[in-house]
Design a protein around this motif. Structure first.
Motif, short mmCIF file in Angstrom:
data_model
loop_
_atom_site.label_atom_id
_atom_site.label_comp_id
_atom_site.label_asym_id
_atom_site.label_seq_id
_atom_site.Cartn_x
_atom_site.Cartn_y
_atom_site.Cartn_z
N LYS A 64 31.07 99.92 63.62
CA LYS A 64 29.91 100.49 62.94
C LYS A 64 29.06 99.38 62.34
N ALA A 67 27.45 97.01 65.31
CA ALA A 67 26.26 97.56 65.98
C ALA A 67 25.19 98.01 64.99
N ASN A 68 25.55 98.01 63.71
CA ASN A 68 24.65 98.57 62.69
C ASN A 68 24.30 100.01 63.08
N TRP A 69 25.33 100.75 63.49
CA TRP A 69 25.19 102.13 63.95
C TRP A 69 26.35 102.92 63.36
N THR A 71 27.75 105.92 63.77
CA THR A 71 28.54 106.96 64.43
C THR A 71 29.20 106.49 65.72
N GLN A 74 29.92 104.91 70.88
CA GLN A 74 28.94 103.83 71.07
C GLN A 74 29.11 103.30 72.48
N TYR A 76 28.03 100.57 75.47
CA TYR A 76 27.53 99.22 75.73
C TYR A 76 27.44 99.03 77.24
N PHE A 81 24.29 96.92 73.21
CA PHE A 81 24.47 98.24 72.62
C PHE A 81 23.37 99.16 73.13
N GLY A 83 23.57 102.92 72.65
CA GLY A 83 23.40 103.96 71.65
C GLY A 83 24.58 104.91 71.64
N GLY A 84 24.38 106.03 70.95
CA GLY A 84 25.39 107.06 70.86
C GLY A 84 25.13 108.16 71.86
#
Length: 101
Positions: A64, A67-69, A71, A74, A76, A81, A83-84
């Motif tokens: 988390k 990726a600074n994400w 949820t 994830q 790749y 990265f 996204g979700g």
């Protein structure tokens, strides 16, 4: 995040062209969002590596931050990265995901 966790994450991401951090496994996803991304990848006949973050608490938190994400899942591709679940579905429906793969 400590350097060891960062290195483990980067090693995983580089281990396959397509890598997915998810809850559960591709055969037995443990959340609907993870299941949807798996269905998309399987419909495109994509081989992918994965990490079940439910079995890897340090990776669960570290990814988390990495990726600074906030949820999971994830996705790749080529170490980048993507996204979700929502972003993966949008890219799939627009045909962009198929181009990335």
């Amino acid at each position: 995040m400590n350097e060891e966790i960062k290195n483990r994450i980067e090693t995983m991401i580089r281990s396959n062209k397509v890598f997915l951090f998810l809850k559960g496994t591709p055969e037995s996803p443990e959340c609907g969002f993870s299941m949807r991304v798996i269905q998309i990848l399987k419909s495109l006949h994509v081989d992918f590596g994965y990490c079940n973050i439910l079995e890897e608490e340090d990776i669960r938190q570290g990814i988390k931050e990495y990726a600074n994400w906030p949820t999971i899942p994830q996705l790749y591709i080529d170490g980048e990265f993507i996204g979700g679940c929502d972003i993966t579905e949008q890219l799939y429906q627009s045909g962009e995901l198929q181009k990335l793969l």
